[in-house]
Design a protein around this motif. Structure first.
Motif, PDB file in Angstrom:
ATOM      1  N   UNK A  67       3.335   1.740 -14.255  1.00 38.72           N
ATOM      2  CA  UNK A  67       2.589   0.479 -14.386  1.00 38.72           C
ATOM      3  C   UNK A  67       3.312  -0.660 -13.673  1.00 38.72           C
ATOM      4  N   UNK A  68       4.631  -0.756 -13.869  1.00 39.39           N
ATOM      5  CA  UNK A  68       5.405  -1.816 -13.223  1.00 39.39           C
ATOM      6  C   UNK A  68       5.410  -1.655 -11.708  1.00 39.39           C
ATOM      7  N   UNK A  69       5.439  -0.407 -11.243  1.00 37.17           N
ATOM      8  CA  UNK A  69       5.410  -0.157  -9.802  1.00 37.17           C
ATOM      9  C   UNK A  69       4.094  -0.625  -9.202  1.00 37.17           C
ATOM     10  N   UNK A  70       2.992  -0.306  -9.868  1.00 33.46           N
ATOM     11  CA  UNK A  70       1.687  -0.764  -9.366  1.00 33.46           C
ATOM     12  C   UNK A  70       1.618  -2.289  -9.378  1.00 33.46           C
ATOM     13  N   UNK A  71       2.106  -2.894 -10.466  1.00 32.26           N
ATOM     14  CA  UNK A  71       2.110  -4.355 -10.526  1.00 32.26           C
ATOM     15  C   UNK A  71       2.940  -4.970  -9.415  1.00 32.26           C
ATOM     16  N   UNK A  72       4.067  -4.333  -9.081  1.00 30.54           N
ATOM     17  CA  UNK A  72       4.902  -4.845  -7.992  1.00 30.54           C
ATOM     18  C   UNK A  72       4.190  -4.739  -6.649  1.00 30.54           C
ATOM     19  N   UNK A 121       0.826  -1.203   0.000  1.00 24.41           N
ATOM     20  CA  UNK A 121       0.000   0.000   0.000  1.00 24.41           C
ATOM     21  C   UNK A 121       0.863   1.258   0.000  1.00 24.41           C
ATOM     22  N   UNK A 122       1.916   1.247   0.809  1.00 25.49           N
ATOM     23  CA  UNK A 122       2.794   2.418   0.903  1.00 25.49           C
ATOM     24  C   UNK A 122       3.519   2.666  -0.411  1.00 25.49           C
ATOM     25  N   UNK A 123       3.956   1.605  -1.088  1.00 26.36           N
ATOM     26  CA  UNK A 123       4.632   1.759  -2.380  1.00 26.36           C
ATOM     27  C   UNK A 123       3.683   2.398  -3.386  1.00 26.36           C
ATOM     28  N   UNK A 124       2.445   1.893  -3.442  1.00 27.34           N
ATOM     29  CA  UNK A 124       1.480   2.398  -4.419  1.00 27.34           C
ATOM     30  C   UNK A 124       1.077   3.832  -4.092  1.00 27.34           C
ATOM     31  N   UNK A 125       0.817   4.116  -2.811  1.00 33.26           N
ATOM     32  CA  UNK A 125       0.406   5.473  -2.467  1.00 33.26           C
ATOM     33  C   UNK A 125       1.581   6.453  -2.558  1.00 33.26           C
ATOM     34  N   UNK A 126       2.727   6.048  -2.030  1.00 29.12           N
ATOM     35  CA  UNK A 126       3.866   6.950  -2.001  1.00 29.12           C
ATOM     36  C   UNK A 126       4.380   7.299  -3.381  1.00 29.12           C
ATOM     37  N   UNK A 127       4.322   6.343  -4.326  1.00 29.18           N
ATOM     38  CA  UNK A 127       4.871   6.580  -5.653  1.00 29.18           C
ATOM     39  C   UNK A 127       3.816   6.939  -6.690  1.00 29.18           C
ATOM     40  N   UNK A 137       2.618   6.216   8.668  1.00 28.24           N
ATOM     41  CA  UNK A 137       2.787   7.389   7.808  1.00 28.24           C
ATOM     42  C   UNK A 137       2.510   7.013   6.368  1.00 28.24           C
ATOM     43  N   UNK A 138       1.507   7.622   5.759  1.00 25.14           N
ATOM     44  CA  UNK A 138       1.131   7.289   4.390  1.00 25.14           C
ATOM     45  C   UNK A 138       2.320   7.479   3.452  1.00 25.14           C
ATOM     46  N   UNK A 139       2.662   6.416   2.733  1.00 27.01           N
ATOM     47  CA  UNK A 139       3.763   6.495   1.781  1.00 27.01           C
ATOM     48  C   UNK A 139       5.130   6.187   2.352  1.00 27.01           C
ATOM     49  N   UNK A 140       5.232   5.980   3.663  1.00 31.30           N
ATOM     50  CA  UNK A 140       6.529   5.691   4.278  1.00 31.30           C
ATOM     51  C   UNK A 140       6.820   4.190   4.198  1.00 31.30           C
ATOM     52  N   UNK A 141       7.856   3.822   3.452  1.00 32.14           N
ATOM     53  CA  UNK A 141       8.200   2.412   3.274  1.00 32.14           C
ATOM     54  C   UNK A 141       8.673   1.801   4.590  1.00 32.14           C
ATOM     55  N   UNK A 142       9.677   2.424   5.204  1.00 32.25           N
ATOM     56  CA  UNK A 142      10.213   1.913   6.460  1.00 32.25           C
ATOM     57  C   UNK A 142       9.160   1.954   7.563  1.00 32.25           C
ATOM     58  N   UNK A 143       8.342   3.003   7.573  1.00 29.26           N
ATOM     59  CA  UNK A 143       7.292   3.110   8.572  1.00 29.26           C
ATOM     60  C   UNK A 143       6.300   1.976   8.488  1.00 29.26           C
TER      61      UNK A 143
END
Length: 294
Positions: free
Chosen positions: A198-203, A32-38, A241-247
């Motif tokens: 597109x690849x990021x969302x797929x990941x 979720x953080x990867x998709x929202x953050x990026x 934290x929305x978008x925080x990978x480590x968080x």
């Protein structure tokens, strides 16, 4: 031996269960953080694709005779491709609009996907066997450690840490972050930003499907397994934290352990403790523990 009236073995058993749940929270909230953050999309289909990952493994086993280990690669790959199709045909039109539009679209997709699987498989769960290599348990002295649950923790942490490293410490991650901040500038350097998105969302979707395959042997595969989990995962993302990978990673693991301890000392509060923590965090730090204040 007991700690505050709770036998030591029971305490460690609940801590292990909390760590396993925390591993699932971490993987799902990471996606979720990867998709929202990026990509700036609130992806409510995350619970549905988690369910699809488990069903993909189940279908590979029952229809094609493909076992757990190949399914651990093939199921996330198939669901990730499905996610890329959704991004190219539906979500790409919503990036410049308010978050609410993406949320409503993905919520509707969740209802459609759950309804489709419910119509085919019903609401009863489907069993998925633990792979032979990971059956049984290991005596570690202070407790008996189920091998498969230990594998869940190791596999989840490994994937989470590799993902964090790639996004935060590599040139590819720098391109991803730059592409979301200033896509025109990145495209001027010859990088295909729409393909990268597109690849990021797929990941991100594949991460949820991977968690679904990991979960299949420990819970019965059913159409509602994602909807039962996604609300807690959203709370984890908000706390971290929305978008925080480590968080997302640290908060997911930490809240899983807190939830496990709550089941030992105050079971009635175990289903609400995450939301109580979320309310407290939002009052003190609205951007989340690891989020950036705007």
């Amino acid at each position: 031996m007991a700690i505050f009236g709770v036998p030591l073995q029971a305490m460690f058993g609940q801590l292990l269960l909390g760590l396993v749940n925390g591993s699932f929270y971490a993987m799902l909230s990471l996606g979720l953080a990867v998709i929202f953050g990026l990509l700036n999309i609130i992806n409510f289909t995350h619970g549905a694709v988690y369910m699809m990952g488990a069903y993909a493994a189940y279908i590979l086993m029952t229809v094609l005779g493909i076992g757990y280990w190949p399914a651990l690669v093939l199921a996330p790959l198939a669901v990730g491709i499905f996610g890329m199709v959704i991004e190219r045909t539906m979500l790409r039109w919503l990036y410049k609009l308010d978050h609410l539009y993406g949320f409503l679209l993905t919520f509707g997709l969740t209802l459609v996907l759950e309804g489709l699987f419910r119509s085919v498989y019903g609401v009863s769960g489907q069993p998925y066997p633990v792979p032979d290599l990971l059956r049984g348990a290991t005596d570690v002295g202070f407790m008996t450690l189920p091998n498969y649950r230990a594998w869940i923790v190791v596999a989840s942490l490994s994937v989470c840490l590799i993902t964090w490293y790639v996004i935060e410490r590599t040139k590819l991650g720098a391109y991803l972050r730059a592409g979301t901040e200033n896509p025109q500038l990145v495209q001027a350097f010859g990088i295909n930003v729409p393909l990268m998105v597109t690849l990021t969302y797929g990941f991100g979707v594949a991460l949820a499907a991977f968690a679904g395959v990991l979960a299949a042997p420990v819970i019965q595969v059913n159409p509602l397994m994602g909807s039962n989990l996604i609300i807690v995962v959203f709370a984890v993302v908000v706390i971290g934290g929305m978008g925080s990978i480590l968080g997302s990673i640290l908060t997911g693991l930490g809240l899983g352990i807190v939830e496990g301890l709550t089941k030992v000392y105050y079971p009635e509060a175990s289903s609400t403790v995450v939301f109580v923590i979320m309310a407290i965090v939002l009052m003190v730090r609205p951007a989340g523990l690891f989020g950036r204040e705007k």
